[in-house]
Each structure stands twice: as structure tokens, then as C-alpha cells.
Design an enzyme around this catalytic site. Sequence first.
Site, PDB file in Angstrom:
ATOM      1  CG  ASP A  77      -2.200   0.836   0.976  1.00 42.88           C
ATOM      2  OD1 ASP A  77      -3.277   0.234   0.843  1.00 42.88           O
ATOM      3  OD2 ASP A  77      -2.113   2.093   0.900  1.00 42.88           O
ATOM      4  CG  ASP A 116     -10.718  -3.553  -0.955  1.00 41.45           C
ATOM      5  OD1 ASP A 116     -11.660  -3.398  -1.760  1.00 41.45           O
ATOM      6  OD2 ASP A 116     -10.843  -3.337   0.269  1.00 41.45           O
ATOM      7  CE  LYS A 156     -12.319  -0.848  -3.799  1.00 38.38           C
ATOM      8  NZ  LYS A 156     -12.197  -0.404  -2.418  1.00 38.38           N
TER       9      LYS A 156
END
Length: 204
Positions: A77, A116, A156
Site C-alpha cells: 500500500d 481492494d 474491486k
Amino acid sequence: MGKRRIWLDERKKDYYYKKAKEENLRSRAVFKLIQLNKKFHVIKKGNSVLDLGCAPGGWLKAIKDIVGEKGIVLGVDLQPIAPIPQVKFVLGDITDENTLNEIKVYNSSFDVITSDCSPNVSGNWEVDHARQIYLAEKSLEICHQLLAEGGNFIVKVFQGELFEDFIDKMKKMFEKVIISKPDASRKRSSEIYVVGRHYDSKYT
Ligand SMILES: C[S@@+](CC[C@H](N)C(=O)[O-])C[C@H]1O[C@@H](n2cnc3c(N)ncnc32)[C@H](O)[C@@H]1O
């Protein structure tokens, strides 16, 4: 009432938000992954899993619980996360080749890749949709480099005019592509999850 106030009020009433708080979980997003995995059995015990856009780490913890002691879990991330035992983390941008090289130092072939990723939303729908699809496409490209033959992918996607095109790309890479909206995903949110089963590099 201001938009933020309405959002905060809605969040307080939200069943999964409350449940996440009660269970001391890092995010309500974790229920989406649990529901998807219950339905499609994408992640299994002993798997190696790469989680793209993993902060604050709700999915990562749930994935570690599924794969168990022998499984490998690595998250990436832009934002740092609080450490999770036996879970590796790379701080970086998934669109940057250097980040991929860092991941490869740990592991270069994963049984499952999850994504995601969400951009910082601007409020301009078309812009946000395009930015999010870009992240979903980058995640798909990462599958070419890091997903094992026969591996699975969960991503997603914000629905909109670029959605069908994205699904067509997935169909070229996976034997089966399933579109699913887990119960934990807010009804009025345009997000939806796409599961790609059995990656085949010959398809591309
Ligand atoms: C909805 S959150 C993920 C929540 C997570 N699944 C959980 O359960 O805790 C989306 C994440 O995507 C990350 N993200 C957005 N763009 C990214 C990029 N280019 N590279 C890496 N991460 C990115 C954001 O920083 C954010 O933490």
C-alpha cells in the site's frame, strides 16, 4: 446537514461498521472478503497471497487466518500499516515497477492476488471511476508477472462505462470470471467485486 455529517451518521448506523468495531477489526472491508471467499473458495489453507491496496490491513489479517501457519501473505500500500504477525508488507505504489521488484524479493509467484485498491475520491464521478479502473487494470497486469498458472484473482471495480472493457480483459486471462456484490458492500456504492478463476497465461 453537511455531506460529511450525513456520511458520519450513516456510518454509525451501518451494521458492518459496528460489527468491525465490536470485533476490534481494522476495517469493515474485511467482511466483503470473508463473504466472497465463503462463496467462491478462492483463498485456501497453505496458499501464498498478495494483497494490493491493503491498508489498514483488514483483508490481510483475514487472509492470514485462512492460509494459516504455512501460508505466505504479503500486502502492498501507499500508506503504512501497523505490523501483523507473520505478514510481510511493502510500502509502495502498485503502478511503480520498483514496487514489483521489491515484492519479487520476497516471492515471485502467488496462488492468489487480491486487490481492494481505491483512489482518493475527488467527488467527480467520471474521474474517480477512471482512476479506480486504472488501479484495477494495474492489478490485472501484476497478475501477468506474479500470479501462478491456475491462480485466482479478486479485484474491486467501480462500475461505469469502462467496466465492460475491464471484464473483457479479465475473460482473456481467466477460465472463469464471476461478478459479485457481497452483502457487506453498501448497496448505494458502485463498487463490485470480480473473481477470476484459474489464470492461464496462454489466453493472453
Ligand atoms: C479501501 S482501502 C483497502 C482496505 C483493505 N482491503 C482493508 O481491508 O483494510 C484502499 C487502499 O488502496 C490503496 N491504494 C490506492 N492507490 C494505490 C496505489 N497506487 N498503490 C498502492 N496502494 C494504493 C489506498 O492507499 C488504500 O489504503
